[in-house]
Scaffold this motif. Sequence first.
Motif, short mmCIF file in Angstrom:
data_model
loop_
_atom_site.label_atom_id
_atom_site.label_comp_id
_atom_site.label_asym_id
_atom_site.label_seq_id
_atom_site.Cartn_x
_atom_site.Cartn_y
_atom_site.Cartn_z
N PHE A 160 0.80 -1.22 0.00
CA PHE A 160 0.00 0.00 0.00
C PHE A 160 0.84 1.27 0.00
CE2 PHE A 160 0.19 -1.46 4.45
CZ PHE A 160 0.75 -0.36 5.07
N THR A 161 2.15 1.18 0.21
CA THR A 161 3.00 2.37 0.09
C THR A 161 4.43 1.94 -0.17
OG1 THR A 161 3.61 4.50 1.07
CG2 THR A 161 3.54 2.61 2.54
N ASN A 168 6.85 6.84 -2.92
CA ASN A 168 5.48 7.24 -3.22
C ASN A 168 4.71 7.51 -1.92
OD1 ASN A 168 3.04 7.71 -4.44
ND2 ASN A 168 2.55 5.53 -4.77
N ASN A 169 4.53 8.80 -1.57
CA ASN A 169 3.70 9.17 -0.43
C ASN A 169 2.30 9.49 -0.92
OD1 ASN A 169 5.89 8.93 1.24
ND2 ASN A 169 6.38 11.11 1.24
N GLN A 170 1.31 8.88 -0.32
CA GLN A 170 -0.05 9.10 -0.79
C GLN A 170 -1.04 9.02 0.35
OE1 GLN A 170 -0.65 5.98 -3.61
NE2 GLN A 170 -0.85 4.36 -2.07
N TYR A 171 -2.10 9.77 0.20
CA TYR A 171 -3.25 9.76 1.10
C TYR A 171 -2.79 9.80 2.55
CZ TYR A 171 -7.87 8.45 2.86
OH TYR A 171 -9.05 8.42 3.53
N LYS A 172 -3.05 8.77 3.32
CA LYS A 172 -2.71 8.78 4.75
C LYS A 172 -1.44 8.01 5.06
CE LYS A 172 -6.14 5.15 5.49
NZ LYS A 172 -7.38 4.83 6.21
N TYR A 173 -0.70 7.60 4.02
CA TYR A 173 0.56 6.88 4.23
C TYR A 173 1.72 7.76 3.76
CZ TYR A 173 -2.73 2.98 4.34
OH TYR A 173 -3.79 2.16 4.63
N SER A 174 2.72 7.90 4.62
CA SER A 174 3.92 8.63 4.22
C SER A 174 5.14 7.85 4.69
CB SER A 174 3.93 10.04 4.81
OG SER A 174 3.92 10.00 6.22
N THR A 175 6.22 7.93 3.94
CA THR A 175 7.44 7.18 4.26
C THR A 175 8.63 8.11 4.33
OG1 THR A 175 7.91 6.73 1.93
CG2 THR A 175 6.58 5.11 3.12
N TYR A 176 9.60 7.69 5.11
CA TYR A 176 10.87 8.43 5.19
C TYR A 176 12.00 7.42 5.27
CZ TYR A 176 14.73 11.17 7.03
OH TYR A 176 15.96 11.75 7.21
N ASP A 177 12.98 7.56 4.41
CA ASP A 177 14.10 6.63 4.34
C ASP A 177 15.37 7.32 4.84
OD1 ASP A 177 15.82 4.59 3.84
OD2 ASP A 177 15.59 4.58 1.66
N ASP A 178 15.81 6.92 6.03
CA ASP A 178 17.05 7.47 6.59
C ASP A 178 18.18 6.53 6.19
OD1 ASP A 178 19.17 8.35 8.09
OD2 ASP A 178 18.01 8.67 9.92
N THR A 181 21.33 6.98 6.30
CA THR A 181 22.50 6.97 7.19
C THR A 181 22.36 5.91 8.26
OG1 THR A 181 22.85 9.34 6.83
CG2 THR A 181 23.89 8.35 8.78
N SER A 182 21.18 5.87 8.90
CA SER A 182 20.95 4.86 9.93
C SER A 182 20.36 3.57 9.37
CB SER A 182 20.01 5.42 11.01
OG SER A 182 18.75 5.75 10.44
N ARG A 183 20.08 3.59 8.06
CA ARG A 183 19.50 2.43 7.36
C ARG A 183 18.18 1.99 7.99
NH1 ARG A 183 24.65 0.98 8.24
NH2 ARG A 183 24.10 -0.84 9.50
N ILE A 184 17.31 2.98 8.19
CA ILE A 184 15.97 2.73 8.72
C ILE A 184 14.97 3.53 7.90
CG2 ILE A 184 14.42 3.03 10.70
CD1 ILE A 184 16.83 2.75 12.52
N PHE A 185 13.92 2.89 7.45
CA PHE A 185 12.85 3.66 6.84
C PHE A 185 11.61 3.53 7.71
CE2 PHE A 185 11.58 -0.36 4.81
CZ PHE A 185 10.19 -0.24 4.72
N THR A 186 10.87 4.64 7.80
CA THR A 186 9.69 4.69 8.65
C THR A 186 8.46 4.94 7.80
OG1 THR A 186 9.99 7.06 9.07
CG2 THR A 186 10.98 5.53 10.65
N VAL A 187 7.35 4.40 8.25
CA VAL A 187 6.06 4.60 7.59
C VAL A 187 5.11 5.21 8.61
CG1 VAL A 187 4.10 3.52 6.45
CG2 VAL A 187 6.42 2.66 6.04
N THR A 188 4.50 6.33 8.27
CA THR A 188 3.51 6.97 9.13
C THR A 188 2.12 6.76 8.54
OG1 THR A 188 5.10 8.66 9.82
CG2 THR A 188 2.77 9.14 10.18
N ILE A 189 1.23 6.25 9.40
CA ILE A 189 -0.16 6.05 8.99
C ILE A 189 -1.01 7.03 9.77
CG2 ILE A 189 -2.05 4.41 8.74
CD1 ILE A 189 -0.01 2.15 9.04
N SER A 190 -1.70 7.91 9.09
CA SER A 190 -2.55 8.90 9.76
C SER A 190 -4.00 8.44 9.73
CB SER A 190 -2.40 10.27 9.09
OG SER A 190 -2.73 10.19 7.72
N ASP A 191 -4.82 9.13 10.52
CA ASP A 191 -6.26 8.82 10.59
C ASP A 191 -6.51 7.34 10.89
OD1 ASP A 191 -6.96 11.49 10.00
OD2 ASP A 191 -6.74 11.09 7.86
#
Length: 267
Positions: free
Chosen positions: A12-13, A17-27, A29-39
């Motif tokens: 779904f994400t 590709n950030n869309q609707y209520k899903y957003s991602t961030y790829d760090d 340097t620390s080799r960690i990506f995060t996914v934020t789910i809103s609502d």
Amino acid sequence: MCNDPCGNEDVFTRSQNNQYKYSTYDDKTSRIFTVTISDLRLDHAGKYWCGVNRKRLIDLYTEVKLEVRKDRCCDTVNQTQSTEEGSVTISCPYDSQSVNKLKFFCRGNRPSTCLQQAVITSSNTQDGRFRLSDDRKSGIFTVTISSLTLKDSGSYLCGVQRNSGFDVFTAVELEVKDRCCDTVNNIQGNEDGSVTISCPYDYHSIDKLKFFCRGNRPSTCLQQAVITSSNTQDGRFRLSDDRKSRIFTVTISSLTLKDSGSYLCGV
């Protein structure tokens, strides 16, 4: 990121590709990506997979179990009362693992926004009418609200921040009353005579300070007391404390018409 079982149709994400209520961030340097789910909704709870697509190699997957709770607290609510223009101290217990955690206090009943809307925290212990004290030895932090108004009545949450998982909350319902008391004893006396007023108290108040004031405002009664158990004689006023019967009496002598009015017995 994808729903279980993470087939192509379950994604779904993606990091590009950030869309609707899903957003991602790829760090990177620390080799960690995060996914934020809103609502968030309750039906969003379940198993998810974080995936990394690797060309010519097996893709990497990390399982994530998401728990979504209703945005309200709590099954038990502590009831607290005080009077207008007075103060109230609210006790908020916490466990031994939370000694060094951030404590906070907010109005309302929504855990999701409590920290952001906190009226006081353990990192900012004084803010206007609110003061926070943390007794780490007993595992209780207290919040004192002074100069109470009727508008202070309502729901509050005590919160302890956790580094992972849900923050911990206890709920408080505060009622601010505008006057005292539900029952009023009517007493009569004659001009130039005397009158004795009886003030009963409970077993737990035997060793407490007793006082007597004019008016009907509990918030200022002690400060404006005409007589107390630590100063039992003052002009026309005399206080006697019968600890056995748990009644203290106040005698007013040489009564005048101006003595008519409201009085409070206080402990």
